[in-house]
Scaffold this motif. Structure first.
Motif, PDB file in Angstrom:
ATOM      1  N   ASP A 288     -77.318  33.278 -97.860  1.00 36.94           N
ATOM      2  CA  ASP A 288     -76.802  32.442 -98.940  1.00 36.94           C
ATOM      3  C   ASP A 288     -77.178  33.073-100.280  1.00 36.94           C
ATOM      4  O   ASP A 288     -77.952  34.039-100.352  1.00 36.94           O
ATOM      5  N   VAL A 289     -76.632  32.521-101.349  1.00 36.59           N
ATOM      6  CA  VAL A 289     -76.813  33.120-102.676  1.00 36.59           C
ATOM      7  C   VAL A 289     -78.277  33.145-103.081  1.00 36.59           C
ATOM      8  O   VAL A 289     -78.757  34.145-103.637  1.00 36.59           O
ATOM      9  N   GLU A 290     -79.003  32.086-102.794  1.00 35.40           N
ATOM     10  CA  GLU A 290     -80.412  32.033-103.187  1.00 35.40           C
ATOM     11  C   GLU A 290     -81.221  33.125-102.496  1.00 35.40           C
ATOM     12  O   GLU A 290     -82.012  33.848-103.130  1.00 35.40           O
ATOM     13  N   ARG A 291     -81.018  33.268-101.197  1.00 34.34           N
ATOM     14  CA  ARG A 291     -81.759  34.289-100.441  1.00 34.34           C
ATOM     15  C   ARG A 291     -81.337  35.687-100.852  1.00 34.34           C
ATOM     16  O   ARG A 291     -82.163  36.594-100.981  1.00 34.34           O
ATOM     17  N   ALA A 292     -80.045  35.863-101.076  1.00 35.92           N
ATOM     18  CA  ALA A 292     -79.538  37.171-101.487  1.00 35.92           C
ATOM     19  C   ALA A 292     -80.065  37.554-102.866  1.00 35.92           C
ATOM     20  O   ALA A 292     -80.407  38.713-103.118  1.00 35.92           O
ATOM     21  N   THR A 293     -80.140  36.580-103.760  1.00 40.01           N
ATOM     22  CA  THR A 293     -80.663  36.843-105.108  1.00 40.01           C
ATOM     23  C   THR A 293     -82.108  37.314-105.036  1.00 40.01           C
ATOM     24  O   THR A 293     -82.509  38.267-105.720  1.00 40.01           O
ATOM     25  N   ALA A 294     -82.907  36.664-104.203  1.00 39.19           N
ATOM     26  CA  ALA A 294     -84.313  37.052-104.050  1.00 39.19           C
ATOM     27  C   ALA A 294     -84.430  38.455-103.462  1.00 39.19           C
ATOM     28  O   ALA A 294     -85.285  39.254-103.881  1.00 39.19           O
ATOM     29  N   ALA A 295     -83.565  38.777-102.504  1.00 38.09           N
ATOM     30  CA  ALA A 295     -83.601  40.106-101.877  1.00 38.09           C
ATOM     31  C   ALA A 295     -83.220  41.189-102.873  1.00 38.09           C
ATOM     32  O   ALA A 295     -83.828  42.270-102.886  1.00 38.09           O
ATOM     33  N   LEU A 296     -82.237  40.920-103.699  1.00 42.90           N
ATOM     34  CA  LEU A 296     -81.844  41.892-104.725  1.00 42.90           C
ATOM     35  C   LEU A 296     -82.973  42.126-105.717  1.00 42.90           C
ATOM     36  O   LEU A 296     -83.238  43.256-106.126  1.00 42.90           O
ATOM     37  N   SER A 297     -83.637  41.048-106.091  1.00 41.87           N
ATOM     38  CA  SER A 297     -84.744  41.176-107.030  1.00 41.87           C
ATOM     39  C   SER A 297     -85.868  42.019-106.421  1.00 41.87           C
ATOM     40  O   SER A 297     -86.440  42.892-107.078  1.00 41.87           O
ATOM     41  N   ALA A 298     -86.171  41.772-105.148  1.00 43.36           N
ATOM     42  CA  ALA A 298     -87.228  42.520-104.476  1.00 43.36           C
ATOM     43  C   ALA A 298     -86.866  43.995-104.317  1.00 43.36           C
ATOM     44  O   ALA A 298     -87.738  44.859-104.264  1.00 43.36           O
ATOM     45  N   ALA A 299     -85.570  44.280-104.260  1.00 39.87           N
ATOM     46  CA  ALA A 299     -85.094  45.654-104.098  1.00 39.87           C
ATOM     47  C   ALA A 299     -84.798  46.329-105.432  1.00 39.87           C
ATOM     48  O   ALA A 299     -84.144  47.379-105.464  1.00 39.87           O
ATOM     49  N   ASP A 300     -85.259  45.704-106.530  1.00 35.98           N
ATOM     50  CA  ASP A 300     -85.016  46.249-107.876  1.00 35.98           C
ATOM     51  C   ASP A 300     -83.525  46.433-108.163  1.00 35.98           C
ATOM     52  O   ASP A 300     -83.129  47.380-108.858  1.00 35.98           O
ATOM     53  N   GLY A 301     -82.719  45.538-107.600  1.00 33.55           N
ATOM     54  CA  GLY A 301     -81.288  45.559-107.877  1.00 33.55           C
ATOM     55  C   GLY A 301     -80.503  46.595-107.095  1.00 33.55           C
ATOM     56  O   GLY A 301     -79.306  46.772-107.348  1.00 33.55           O
ATOM     57  N   ILE A 302     -81.125  47.273-106.150  1.00 32.82           N
ATOM     58  CA  ILE A 302     -80.436  48.309-105.376  1.00 32.82           C
ATOM     59  C   ILE A 302     -79.808  47.663-104.150  1.00 32.82           C
ATOM     60  O   ILE A 302     -80.505  47.232-103.216  1.00 32.82           O
ATOM     61  N   LEU A 303     -78.492  47.559-104.131  1.00 32.87           N
ATOM     62  CA  LEU A 303     -77.773  46.827-103.100  1.00 32.87           C
ATOM     63  C   LEU A 303     -78.037  47.378-101.707  1.00 32.87           C
ATOM     64  O   LEU A 303     -78.251  46.621-100.755  1.00 32.87           O
ATOM     65  N   ARG A 304     -78.024  48.672-101.549  1.00 32.76           N
ATOM     66  CA  ARG A 304     -78.219  49.279-100.237  1.00 32.76           C
ATOM     67  C   ARG A 304     -79.565  48.849 -99.627  1.00 32.76           C
ATOM     68  O   ARG A 304     -79.653  48.538 -98.438  1.00 32.76           O
ATOM     69  N   GLU A 305     -80.609  48.831-100.450  1.00 33.16           N
ATOM     70  CA  GLU A 305     -81.924  48.442 -99.954  1.00 33.16           C
ATOM     71  C   GLU A 305     -81.981  46.951 -99.635  1.00 33.16           C
ATOM     72  O   GLU A 305     -82.624  46.535 -98.667  1.00 33.16           O
ATOM     73  N   ALA A 306     -81.297  46.150-100.433  1.00 31.60           N
ATOM     74  CA  ALA A 306     -81.264  44.702-100.163  1.00 31.60           C
ATOM     75  C   ALA A 306     -80.536  44.400 -98.861  1.00 31.60           C
ATOM     76  O   ALA A 306     -80.950  43.519 -98.106  1.00 31.60           O
ATOM     77  N   ILE A 307     -79.467  45.128 -98.597  1.00 37.92           N
ATOM     78  CA  ILE A 307     -78.735  44.936 -97.331  1.00 37.92           C
ATOM     79  C   ILE A 307     -79.636  45.266 -96.150  1.00 37.92           C
ATOM     80  O   ILE A 307     -79.690  44.522 -95.154  1.00 37.92           O
ATOM     81  N   LEU A 308     -80.369  46.370 -96.256  1.00 36.85           N
ATOM     82  CA  LEU A 308     -81.274  46.753 -95.170  1.00 36.85           C
ATOM     83  C   LEU A 308     -82.362  45.700 -94.966  1.00 36.85           C
ATOM     84  O   LEU A 308     -82.735  45.371 -93.831  1.00 36.85           O
ATOM     85  N   ALA A 309     -82.857  45.144 -96.069  1.00 33.99           N
ATOM     86  CA  ALA A 309     -83.928  44.157 -95.974  1.00 33.99           C
ATOM     87  C   ALA A 309     -83.459  42.870 -95.306  1.00 33.99           C
ATOM     88  O   ALA A 309     -84.251  42.200 -94.616  1.00 33.99           O
TER      89      ALA A 309
END
Length: 311
Positions: A288-309
Motif C-alpha cells: 500500500d502507499v504508506e508501506r511503499a512510502t516508508a520503503a522508498l524513504s529507507a532506500a534513499d528514494g532509489i526505486l530499484r532498492e525499494a522494490i528489492l526490499a
C-alpha cells in the motif's frame, strides 16, 4: 576593458595563445560558398566536439561522483559563468526541477551581470573578479556544495574569482574550459578542459565551445540524478507534473514500466498523489502507499532498492 596600452598588449598576447581565438586559412572563403556547402562545413566542424568531450571522460566522472556525494549530504550544485557559458549553466539548472523533481535551490545557475544577462549582453560584467564571490556568499555557500565554473577562454575573472573563493571554503570545484592550462582549471580541483579548436567563426565561442559545455553540464546533472535514483530503467520517475503533456507522460511511464493498462496506471498515480515512483512501487510489490512510502524513504528514494526490499 583595458584602459592603457600595456594592458591591451597583455590581453592581445593572451588571446593570441587561445585555440578558440585562432584564425585558420581554410575558412577564408566562407563568404564565397553556397549555403549547402556552409551547412556541410559547419556540421563537419561540430562532429569533433563529442570526440573532444569523450577525451575528458575521467575528469567528468570525478565531477559527477563528487557532485552526487555532496547532493546526498544536502549540498547544492552551483554553476558560474559569463555570457554564453553563464546562460548554459542557468539553462541546465532551470531544467532540473521539472525533469527530476528537484527543489529549485538544488541546482543553481549564476551569470555575470545577473538575470538581465540571460537575455541581453552585459559584456563588462565578466571582468568583475569579486562579483561571483559576493553572489556565492549571498547563497550561503558551504563545503557541502559544488561550484562548477564555465568559461570557453578559461580566463574569465568572474569565474576565476568565484572558484577561488569556493575552493577556499572547502566546496568541491570543477572548471569547464575550452583551452589547455586554463586559469579556471588551475583554480578548481577538477579541470575539465575540452579543446574543441578554432571556432567556425573565429572567437565565436557560442559554437563548438558552447556545444561542448552543454554536453558536459548535461552529464553532470543527468548522471548525478541517475545515481540519486531519479530514474528507473532509463526513464524519468521523479518528474513533476505541471502541464497536460507531463500528466500524459506520467501515465505512459507507469503503463510501460509496470506493464498495466491506462485505468490501473491512472488509479495508482491517484493513490500515490501523482508520484510516478511511488505508483510504480505499489504496482511492482503490491504494497500500500504508506508501506511503499516508508520503503522508498529507507532506500534513499532509489526505486530499484525499494522494490528489492519489499519483494
Amino acid at each position: 576593458m583595458p584602459n592603457d596600452s600595456s594592458r591591451l598588449d597583455a590581453l592581445l598576447e593572451v588571446l593570441a595563445q587561445l585555440d578558440t581565438e585562432a584564425v585558420t586559412s581554410e575558412r577564408g572563403d566562407l563568404d564565397l560558398l553556397d549555403t549547402a556547402e556552409l551547412v556541410r562545413r559547419m556540421n563537419a566542424e561540430d562532429q569533433g566536439v563529442s570526440i573532444a568531450v569523450a577525451e575528458r571522460a575521467d575528469e567528468i566522472a570525478r565531477a559527477v561522483d563528487g557532485i552526487t556525494q555532496r547532493f546526498r549530504r544536502g549540498g547544492r550544485l552551483i554553476y558560474i559563468g559569463a555570457g554564453t557559458a553563464g546562460r548554459i549553466g542557468v539553462l541546465d539548472a532551470s531544467e532540473c526541477p521539472p525533469t527530476f523533481g528537484t527543489d529549485p535551490s538544488m541546482v543553481v545557475g549564476l551569470i555575470a551581470g545577473g538575470d538581465t544577462a540571460i537575455r541581453s549582453a552585459v559584456e563588462d560584467a565578466e571582468d568583475d573578479a569579486d562579483a561571483a564571490e559576493q553572489e556565492l556568499r549571498a547563497l550561503g555557500l558551504t563545503e557541502r556544495d559544488t561550484v562548477v565554473g564555465i568559461s570557453a577562454s578559461g580566463r574569465t575573472p568572474y569565474v576565476v574569482g568565484g572558484l577561488r573563493y569556493a575552493r577556499g571554503i572547502g566546496a568541491l570545484t570543477a572548471a569547464i574550459a575550452s583551452n589547455h592550462n586554463s586559469d579556471i582549471g588551475a583554480a578548481a580541483k577538477i579541470a575539465i578542459e575540452i579543446v574543441t579548436g578554432p571556432e567556425f567563426i573565429s572567437g565565436s565561442t557560442r559554437l563548438k565551445a558552447g556545444t561542448a559545455q552543454k554536453l558536459v553540464v548535461n552529464m553532470l546533472t543527468t548522471l548525478s540524478m541517475i545515481k540519486l535514483g531519479k530514474t528507473y530503467r532509463g526513464v524519468m520517475v521523479d518528474l513533476v507534473v505541471t502541464n497536460e503533456k507531463l500528466h500524459a507522460r506520467s501515465i505512459r511511464t507507469v503503463m510501460q514500466l509496470a506493464g498495466v493498462g491506462i485505468d490501473d496506471a491512472t488509479q495508482a498515480l491517484r493513490l500515490a498523489g501523482g508520484s510516478v515512483k511511488l505508483a510504480l512501487l505499489t504496482l511492482a510489490t503490491g504494497a500500500d502507499v504508506e508501506r511503499a512510502t516508508a520503503a522508498l524513504s529507507a532506500a534513499d528514494g532509489i526505486l530499484r532498492e525499494a522494490i528489492l526490499a519489499l519483494s
